[in-house]
Design a protein around this motif. Structure first.
Motif, PDB file in Angstrom:
ATOM      1  N   HIS A  62      48.369  45.226 -61.909  1.00  0.00           N
ATOM      2  CA  HIS A  62      47.521  44.050 -61.710  1.00  0.00           C
ATOM      3  C   HIS A  62      46.152  44.287 -62.345  1.00  0.00           C
ATOM      4  CE1 HIS A  62      50.598  42.450 -59.335  1.00  0.00           C
ATOM      5  NE2 HIS A  62      49.913  41.979 -58.314  1.00  0.00           N
ATOM      6  N   ARG A  63      45.455  43.213 -62.675  1.00  0.00           N
ATOM      7  CA  ARG A  63      44.056  43.286 -63.101  1.00  0.00           C
ATOM      8  C   ARG A  63      43.241  42.938 -61.855  1.00  0.00           C
ATOM      9  NH1 ARG A  63      44.255  39.633 -66.834  1.00  0.00           N
ATOM     10  NH2 ARG A  63      44.467  41.010 -68.616  1.00  0.00           N
ATOM     11  N   LYS A  67      47.617  39.146 -60.727  1.00  0.00           N
ATOM     12  CA  LYS A  67      48.690  39.458 -61.669  1.00  0.00           C
ATOM     13  C   LYS A  67      48.223  39.194 -63.094  1.00  0.00           C
ATOM     14  CE  LYS A  67      52.516  38.133 -58.704  1.00  0.00           C
ATOM     15  NZ  LYS A  67      53.518  37.110 -58.397  1.00  0.00           N
ATOM     16  N   LYS A  68      48.620  40.045 -64.035  1.00  0.00           N
ATOM     17  CA  LYS A  68      48.324  39.777 -65.441  1.00  0.00           C
ATOM     18  C   LYS A  68      49.162  38.581 -65.903  1.00  0.00           C
ATOM     19  CE  LYS A  68      46.802  44.417 -66.477  1.00  0.00           C
ATOM     20  NZ  LYS A  68      46.979  45.678 -67.189  1.00  0.00           N
ATOM     21  N   ASP A  69      48.638  37.896 -66.923  1.00  0.00           N
ATOM     22  CA  ASP A  69      49.318  36.695 -67.431  1.00  0.00           C
ATOM     23  C   ASP A  69      50.767  37.003 -67.806  1.00  0.00           C
ATOM     24  OD1 ASP A  69      46.918  35.398 -67.139  1.00  0.00           O
ATOM     25  OD2 ASP A  69      46.321  35.675 -69.229  1.00  0.00           O
ATOM     26  N   THR A  70      50.967  38.159 -68.431  1.00  0.00           N
ATOM     27  CA  THR A  70      52.313  38.534 -68.863  1.00  0.00           C
ATOM     28  C   THR A  70      53.281  38.536 -67.682  1.00  0.00           C
ATOM     29  OG1 THR A  70      51.414  39.884 -70.645  1.00  0.00           O
ATOM     30  CG2 THR A  70      53.661  40.388 -69.957  1.00  0.00           C
ATOM     31  N   ASP A  99      40.818  41.213 -72.482  1.00  0.00           N
ATOM     32  CA  ASP A  99      40.956  40.300 -71.345  1.00  0.00           C
ATOM     33  C   ASP A  99      40.141  39.027 -71.610  1.00  0.00           C
ATOM     34  OD1 ASP A  99      41.379  39.193 -68.916  1.00  0.00           O
ATOM     35  OD2 ASP A  99      39.982  40.514 -67.828  1.00  0.00           O
TER      36      ASP A  99
END
Ligand SMILES: Cc1cc2nc3c(=O)[nH]c(=O)nc-3n(C[C@H](O)[C@H](O)[C@H](O)COP(=O)(O)O)c2cc1C
Length: 210
Positions: A62-63, A67-70, A99
């Motif tokens: 996670h960032r 959640k990351k976009d991917t 980012d």
């Protein structure tokens, strides 16, 4: 030196794992946003786990708490393309790791053009010599901030120049000129320093004196 991984915090276990398990291939993942736009980002906690059936794994953290976009896109659509990264596209790959705020077209900023996939929605990156069309198979929740995505590879594109014999599925890996992720922040390797070592037949091994 022995490191007790259970006694170390996450920052340090991450540093150690990333510095010793190398080189790692880089999955340059293209997914599709809700509005249809493509998103691209590199992931080096990645590898092939099975050739038959073809299965790959990607570790996505996670960032902060998000959640990351991917990951969000994979969970929503179940589809993604893993492009492998050639030396010629390193700078573009690096740009897509930034980012950027929402609404910025990262592929355009990186000067990338996509080509259509055969079996899934997200496109593949033009100039990448290998693209795997993947469908989400299983997710492993490592903890509350990390997911390992397991996917079936449903289609594989390889640059014609690297195909030795399509019927026999022989590929010249040297022609792909792929890069790997190395230790620390920002270190990479080429895959040009190759050598050949043939397997030893059991008859030969048994005939040799011990
Ligand atoms: C070479 C490289 C490898 C990376 N590997 C990973 C990884 O394995 N897992 C991960 O969560 N982030 C990894 N990152 C960071 C992501 O690419 C970065 O967070 C990216 O902005 C995620 O984009 P997204 O929010 O569009 O998914 C890596 C970055 C670089 C430059």
């Amino acid at each position: 030196m022995f490191f007790d991984m259970q006694a170390l915090d996450g920052t340090n276990t991450y540093k150690l794992m990333g510095s010793v398990v190398m080189p790692r291939p880089i999955a340059w993942v293209v997914t599709q946003e809700e509005d249809g736009a493509y998103n691209a980002a590199p992931f080096s906690f990645f590898n092939v786990l099975s050739g038959d059936p073809p299965v790959v794994a990607v570790g996505i953290g996670h960032r902060s708490d998000e959640k990351k976009d991917t990951l969000r896109n994979i969970q929503r659509t179940g589809e993604f393309v893993i492009n492998l990264v050639p030396a010629s596209l390193m700078d573009a790959m690096n740009i897509t790791a930034t980012d950027y705020p929402a609404g910025i077209d990262e592929l355009k900023r990186a000067g990338l053009v996509t080509l259509p996939s055969e079996k899934i929605g997200p496109g593949r990156i033009s100039g990448s010599p290998v693209a795997l069309e993947c469908r989400l198979w299983k997710e492993l929740d490592v903890d509350s901030k990390r997911v390992i995505v397991l996917a079936r590879v449903e289609g594989l594109h390889v640059d014609d120049a690297a195909v030795i014999d399509a019927d026999k599925c022989y590929i010249d890996g040297n022609k792909l000129d792929l890069v790997g992720r190395m230790h620390g922040a920002g270190w990479y390797s080429h895959t040009r320093d190759t050598f050949k070592l043939d397997r030893i037949p059991v008859s030969q091994a048994m005939a040799e004196k011990t």
